[in-house]
Design a protein around this motif. Structure first.
Motif, mmCIF file in Angstrom:
data_model
loop_
_atom_site.group_PDB
_atom_site.id
_atom_site.type_symbol
_atom_site.label_atom_id
_atom_site.label_comp_id
_atom_site.label_asym_id
_atom_site.label_seq_id
_atom_site.Cartn_x
_atom_site.Cartn_y
_atom_site.Cartn_z
ATOM 1 N N MET A 90 0.815 -1.206 0.000
ATOM 2 C CA MET A 90 0.000 0.000 0.000
ATOM 3 C C MET A 90 0.853 1.262 0.000
ATOM 4 O O MET A 90 0.487 2.278 -0.577
ATOM 5 C CB MET A 90 -0.932 -0.003 1.219
ATOM 6 N N ALA A 91 2.025 1.179 0.640
ATOM 7 C CA ALA A 91 2.830 2.385 0.829
ATOM 8 C C ALA A 91 3.685 2.717 -0.371
ATOM 9 O O ALA A 91 4.139 3.845 -0.513
ATOM 10 C CB ALA A 91 3.719 2.219 2.073
ATOM 11 N N GLY A 92 3.957 1.739 -1.234
ATOM 12 C CA GLY A 92 4.717 2.042 -2.438
ATOM 13 C C GLY A 92 6.182 1.706 -2.299
ATOM 14 O O GLY A 92 6.659 1.255 -1.257
ATOM 15 N N PRO A 93 6.979 1.967 -3.370
ATOM 16 C CA PRO A 93 8.373 1.536 -3.440
ATOM 17 C C PRO A 93 9.255 2.122 -2.354
ATOM 18 O O PRO A 93 10.146 1.462 -1.853
ATOM 19 C CB PRO A 93 8.817 2.013 -4.839
ATOM 20 N N SER A 94 9.040 3.376 -1.959
ATOM 21 C CA SER A 94 9.946 3.992 -0.993
ATOM 22 C C SER A 94 9.899 3.267 0.340
ATOM 23 O O SER A 94 10.924 3.088 1.005
ATOM 24 C CB SER A 94 9.594 5.465 -0.806
ATOM 25 N N PHE A 95 8.725 2.829 0.771
ATOM 26 C CA PHE A 95 8.629 2.097 2.032
ATOM 27 C C PHE A 95 9.185 0.694 1.898
ATOM 28 O O PHE A 95 9.827 0.174 2.809
ATOM 29 C CB PHE A 95 7.177 2.049 2.491
ATOM 30 N N ALA A 96 8.968 0.066 0.724
ATOM 31 C CA ALA A 96 9.434 -1.302 0.519
ATOM 32 C C ALA A 96 10.936 -1.401 0.662
ATOM 33 O O ALA A 96 11.466 -2.418 1.083
ATOM 34 C CB ALA A 96 9.002 -1.796 -0.866
ATOM 35 N N GLN A 97 11.647 -0.316 0.294
ATOM 36 C CA GLN A 97 13.094 -0.351 0.358
ATOM 37 C C GLN A 97 13.606 -0.489 1.782
ATOM 38 O O GLN A 97 14.760 -0.839 1.999
ATOM 39 C CB GLN A 97 13.663 0.908 -0.301
ATOM 40 N N SER A 98 12.785 -0.145 2.772
ATOM 41 C CA SER A 98 13.236 -0.236 4.157
ATOM 42 C C SER A 98 13.098 -1.641 4.720
ATOM 43 O O SER A 98 13.527 -1.906 5.835
ATOM 44 C CB SER A 98 12.435 0.733 5.036
ATOM 45 N N GLY A 99 12.487 -2.564 3.954
ATOM 46 C CA GLY A 99 12.326 -3.930 4.417
ATOM 47 C C GLY A 99 13.420 -4.832 3.895
ATOM 48 O O GLY A 99 14.194 -4.463 3.004
ATOM 49 N N VAL A 100 13.521 -6.024 4.473
ATOM 50 C CA VAL A 100 14.502 -7.017 4.029
ATOM 51 C C VAL A 100 13.762 -8.313 3.727
ATOM 52 O O VAL A 100 12.854 -8.711 4.452
ATOM 53 C CB VAL A 100 15.596 -7.252 5.090
ATOM 54 N N THR A 101 14.158 -8.966 2.640
ATOM 55 C CA THR A 101 13.553 -10.234 2.251
ATOM 56 C C THR A 101 14.412 -11.378 2.762
ATOM 57 O O THR A 101 15.615 -11.431 2.490
ATOM 58 C CB THR A 101 13.412 -10.332 0.727
ATOM 59 N N VAL A 102 13.802 -12.280 3.509
ATOM 60 C CA VAL A 102 14.506 -13.427 4.091
ATOM 61 C C VAL A 102 13.744 -14.691 3.716
ATOM 62 O O VAL A 102 12.511 -14.724 3.779
ATOM 63 C CB VAL A 102 14.607 -13.309 5.632
ATOM 64 N N THR A 103 14.491 -15.718 3.331
ATOM 65 C CA THR A 103 13.910 -17.009 2.963
ATOM 66 C C THR A 103 14.201 -18.024 4.055
ATOM 67 O O THR A 103 15.322 -18.064 4.580
ATOM 68 C CB THR A 103 14.497 -17.509 1.630
ATOM 69 N N VAL A 104 13.215 -18.832 4.387
ATOM 70 C CA VAL A 104 13.399 -19.937 5.336
ATOM 71 C C VAL A 104 12.901 -21.209 4.654
ATOM 72 O O VAL A 104 11.791 -21.231 4.107
ATOM 73 C CB VAL A 104 12.636 -19.716 6.652
ATOM 74 N N ASP A 105 13.721 -22.256 4.666
ATOM 75 C CA ASP A 105 13.287 -23.507 4.069
ATOM 76 C C ASP A 105 13.904 -24.689 4.807
ATOM 77 O O ASP A 105 14.609 -24.541 5.788
ATOM 78 C CB ASP A 105 13.590 -23.560 2.573
ATOM 79 N N GLY A 106 13.582 -25.882 4.300
ATOM 80 C CA GLY A 106 14.010 -27.098 4.985
ATOM 81 C C GLY A 106 12.878 -27.648 5.827
ATOM 82 O O GLY A 106 11.709 -27.665 5.406
ATOM 83 N N ASP B 201 9.723 -13.928 2.860
ATOM 84 C CA ASP B 201 8.863 -12.859 3.353
ATOM 85 C C ASP B 201 9.694 -11.608 3.570
ATOM 86 O O ASP B 201 10.925 -11.668 3.710
ATOM 87 C CB ASP B 201 8.183 -13.247 4.661
ATOM 88 N N VAL B 202 9.006 -10.483 3.626
ATOM 89 C CA VAL B 202 9.645 -9.201 3.869
ATOM 90 C C VAL B 202 9.477 -8.837 5.343
ATOM 91 O O VAL B 202 8.366 -8.926 5.891
ATOM 92 C CB VAL B 202 9.045 -8.100 2.979
ATOM 93 N N TYR B 203 10.585 -8.420 5.947
ATOM 94 C CA TYR B 203 10.602 -8.057 7.368
ATOM 95 C C TYR B 203 11.082 -6.622 7.503
ATOM 96 O O TYR B 203 11.807 -6.109 6.632
ATOM 97 C CB TYR B 203 11.521 -8.995 8.152
ATOM 98 N N PRO B 204 10.710 -5.951 8.590
ATOM 99 C CA PRO B 204 11.185 -4.580 8.780
ATOM 100 C C PRO B 204 12.708 -4.527 8.872
ATOM 101 O O PRO B 204 13.345 -5.466 9.362
ATOM 102 C CB PRO B 204 10.540 -4.174 10.116
ATOM 103 N N ALA B 205 13.291 -3.456 8.401
ATOM 104 C CA ALA B 205 14.730 -3.271 8.551
ATOM 105 C C ALA B 205 15.092 -3.352 10.035
ATOM 106 O O ALA B 205 14.390 -2.801 10.893
ATOM 107 C CB ALA B 205 15.143 -1.922 7.981
ATOM 108 N N GLY B 206 16.148 -4.071 10.348
ATOM 109 C CA GLY B 206 16.535 -4.255 11.745
ATOM 110 C C GLY B 206 15.929 -5.485 12.384
ATOM 111 O O GLY B 206 16.198 -5.764 13.559
ATOM 112 N N ALA B 207 15.101 -6.243 11.631
ATOM 113 C CA ALA B 207 14.525 -7.471 12.186
ATOM 114 C C ALA B 207 15.627 -8.448 12.564
ATOM 115 O O ALA B 207 16.706 -8.474 11.965
ATOM 116 C CB ALA B 207 13.594 -8.107 11.164
#
Length: 260
Positions: free
Chosen positions: A13-29, A37-43
């Protein structure tokens, strides 16, 4: 619903500028909800670990935190070790050391196939331990991956051996006793081996009669690296060559599709 679903909706909803502050992390196994999923910066590590629902069958000792930022240094390490193996082979050929020449060439071919994973070793990845141990609960970064393997049943013996071996792990069996079932070559160092435990801890274990260390028990999924004779490889490889091989083995994953 994943614990970060609301955050992901806000990102959209917030657009590209907000998305840049998140981090994408993958969990598998061995997890109930694998994926990215995307997590807040500093997660912290605990956020994706808890959201994924780590299975009771997961082998936490062998869980791996993979960071793209570490891949460059690991790639350089692998390339340098491959070069040194070639230098060992050439020097051995020049000196008529056939066993060492053949062993170095065979191990070089095997070693070159190992993937560069970016694994950060000695990381605690038990989700509930992370929640109560802030010192272990490191921040995650964009592109990180957490991998939770299932418990293996064997250990691997590689290096200056006649053939790489996978042997059943036996409780309380000393590491050097596994060499009875995986014969070493004449190119092996007679004084020591390296043990790499599933969490990436590396230990040198002295095995000769004159310097023998106390027994060391292997956890399922451990490696034994039988080093090449330090005296024979002098001049072709630096003093840390055998230890660096063991350190690279520590970056490998357990039960991960696509690995050896």
């Amino acid at each position: 619903m994943r614990g970060v679903a609301l955050f992901s909706l806000l990102v959209a909803m917030a657009g590209p500028s907000f998305a840049q502050s998140g981090v994408t992390v993958t969990v598998d196994g061995a997890v109930a909800r694998p994926g990215s999923d995307v997590y807040p910066a500093g997660a912290r590590l605990s956020a994706p670990a808890l959201a994924a629902g780590v299975s009771p069958d997961a082998y936490l000792l062998g869980a791996a935190w993979l960071q793209p930022a570490l891949q460059r240094d690991q790639l350089r390490l692998r390339a340098g070790l491959e070069y040194e193996l070639g230098a060992i082979r050439r020097q051995a050929m020049a000196k008529g050391q056939e066993d060492l020449s053949i062993g170095a060439a065979a191990f070089q071919r095997w070693f070159a196939r190992l993937p560069v994973t970016g694994r950060r070793t000695l990381s605690a990845l038990d989700p509930f331990r992370l929640e109560v141990t802030p010192a272990d609960n490191w921040p995650v970064h964009d592109g990180d991956r957490l991998f939770y393997p299932t418990r293996p049943q064997d250990i691997r013996v590689v290096g200056a051996v006649n053939e790489p071996c996978r042997l059943p792990q036996v409780g309380f069996r000393d590491a050097r006793d596994y060499l009875k079932d995986c014969p070493v070559s004449k190119a092996a160092d007679p004084n020591m081996i390296f043990v790499v435990q599933p969490d990436g801890a590396v230990f040198q274990q002295n095995i000769a009669l004159w310097n023998r260390d106390a027994p060391r028990v292997l956890a399922p999924g451990a490696w034994i690296y039988v080093p090449f004779d330090n005296k024979a490889i002098a001049g072709a490889a630096d003093d840390d060559f055998n230890h660096d091989i063991a350190a690279f083995l520590a970056t490998q994953l357990l039960n991960d599709e696509g690995t050896h």
